[in-house]
Design a protein around this motif. Structure first.
Motif, PDB file in Angstrom:
ATOM      1  N   ASN A  59       0.822  -1.260   0.307  1.00  0.00           N
ATOM      2  CA  ASN A  59      -0.146   0.159   0.102  1.00  0.00           C
ATOM      3  C   ASN A  59       0.811   1.174  -0.224  1.00  0.00           C
ATOM      4  O   ASN A  59       2.056   1.293   0.383  1.00  0.00           O
ATOM      5  CB  ASN A  59      -0.856  -0.057   1.292  1.00  0.00           C
ATOM      6  N   ILE A 118       0.438   5.755   0.548  1.00  0.00           N
ATOM      7  CA  ILE A 118      -0.459   6.931   0.648  1.00  0.00           C
ATOM      8  C   ILE A 118       0.242   8.241   0.169  1.00  0.00           C
ATOM      9  O   ILE A 118       1.351   8.350   0.954  1.00  0.00           O
ATOM     10  CB  ILE A 118      -1.051   7.118   2.322  1.00  0.00           C
ATOM     11  N   VAL A 120      -3.737  10.139  -1.779  1.00  0.00           N
ATOM     12  CA  VAL A 120      -4.325   9.120  -2.349  1.00  0.00           C
ATOM     13  C   VAL A 120      -3.721   7.651  -1.758  1.00  0.00           C
ATOM     14  O   VAL A 120      -2.526   7.717  -1.834  1.00  0.00           O
ATOM     15  CB  VAL A 120      -4.180   9.411  -3.802  1.00  0.00           C
ATOM     16  N   SER A 121      -4.616   6.787  -1.601  1.00  0.00           N
ATOM     17  CA  SER A 121      -3.978   5.430  -1.073  1.00  0.00           C
ATOM     18  C   SER A 121      -4.247   4.472  -2.160  1.00  0.00           C
ATOM     19  O   SER A 121      -5.823   4.569  -2.533  1.00  0.00           O
ATOM     20  CB  SER A 121      -4.615   5.128   0.357  1.00  0.00           C
ATOM     21  N   ALA A 178      -7.527   2.454  -1.090  1.00  0.00           N
ATOM     22  CA  ALA A 178      -8.756   3.106  -1.489  1.00  0.00           C
ATOM     23  C   ALA A 178      -8.926   2.891  -2.908  1.00  0.00           C
ATOM     24  O   ALA A 178     -10.111   2.839  -3.464  1.00  0.00           O
ATOM     25  CB  ALA A 178      -8.777   4.647  -1.211  1.00  0.00           C
ATOM     26  N   ALA A 230     -10.158  -0.404  -3.738  1.00  0.00           N
ATOM     27  CA  ALA A 230     -11.888  -0.503  -3.331  1.00  0.00           C
ATOM     28  C   ALA A 230     -12.662  -0.590  -4.526  1.00  0.00           C
ATOM     29  O   ALA A 230     -13.810  -0.862  -4.449  1.00  0.00           O
ATOM     30  CB  ALA A 230     -12.100  -0.037  -2.103  1.00  0.00           C
ATOM     31  N   ASP A 231     -12.179   0.241  -5.538  1.00  0.00           N
ATOM     32  CA  ASP A 231     -13.121   0.501  -6.443  1.00  0.00           C
ATOM     33  C   ASP A 231     -12.914  -0.351  -7.989  1.00  0.00           C
ATOM     34  O   ASP A 231     -13.411  -0.401  -8.915  1.00  0.00           O
ATOM     35  CB  ASP A 231     -12.925   1.829  -7.042  1.00  0.00           C
TER      36      ASP A 231
END
Length: 235
Positions: free
Chosen positions: A71, A73, A82-83, A86, A89-90
């Motif tokens: 990961n 960030i 922005v991570s 995240a 997840a989309d």
């Protein structure tokens, strides 16, 4: 060759390559050919530099197929954090490492990626680029892409280092780059003279690498069609 002369000479060729509908490989060859024509000394030095990196297997220890990308960030060109978590997840994510706005090859690559942005979106994926430049310079690269995807600032190459993607630019090569008119310390906000190896990782929703391109020869980049093919397989 005087300072800035190579940079100035490449501007028109870079703009032409960015606007071209040719395959990315051919666009990049336009840049490489112009560099060799304008400054054989610079082109020869790049050959030696790339050969040294290849012998050292630079980038070989970067994340492999089937491995999970760690990961991150990082701030984008607007200062928004922005991570990777995240983004995943989309849906799938294409993570691209670029040397910076100053690099003609990176500008052309970024433009080519912007051209597939809509297709990637239709496949449920996002593209994100990472450079070691400060925000005011990442904003320039964002303009080149028409804002098609975020440009994240990996200051001091911290994230690239964790992925074994950062390389040290030797004194001779650094001198040639500076002499040509590219002020890397100014762009990155430090004098470490480290750059990321250009790379592309296509990740599934779990962050697992399903396609990768890592090449210490920055004149060669991932095939854009292969990126889309990887995303289609995930879709």
């Amino acid at each position: 060759m005087t300072a800035n002369s190579l940079v100035a000479a490449l501007d028109a060729t870079t703009a032409e390559a960015m606007a071209s509908e040719r395959p990315l490989r051919e666009r990049l060859q336009m840049i490489a050919g112009h560099v060799r024509e304008r400054s054989p000394q610079f082109a020869d030095a790049v050959d030696v530099f790339v050969q040294r990196l290849s012998r050292a297997e630079a980038g070989a220890q970067a994340p492999q197929l089937g491995e999970t990308l760690p990961n991150f960030i990082l701030p984008d060109q607007s200062g928004r954090l922005v991570s990777l978590a995240a983004l995943l997840a989309d849906g799938p994510v294409v993570v691209v490492f670029l040397r910076g706005h100053w690099c003609p090859y990176c500008r052309v690559t970024a433009a080519a990626l912007a051209e597939i942005g809509q297709t990637a979106g239709e496949l449920g994926a996002q593209i994100v680029a990472i450079t070691p430049e400060s925000r005011r310079f990442s904003q320039r690269l964002n303009v080149d892409t028409g804002g098609a995807f975020p440009i994240l600032a990996d200051l001091d190459n911290g994230y690239a280092l964790t992925l074994n993607l950062a390389i040290w630019v030797d004194e001779a090569m650094a001198g040639l780059i500076s002499g040509a008119g590219w002020d890397i310390p100014e762009y990155q906000g430090n004098d470490a003279w480290m750059l990321p190896i250009p790379a592309v990782f296509v990740l599934d929703r779990q962050g697992i690498v399903v396609s990768r391109h890592v090449n210490p020869d920055y004149r060669e980049r991932a095939d854009i069609g292969e990126v889309i093919d990887a995303l289609r397989r995930l879709a």
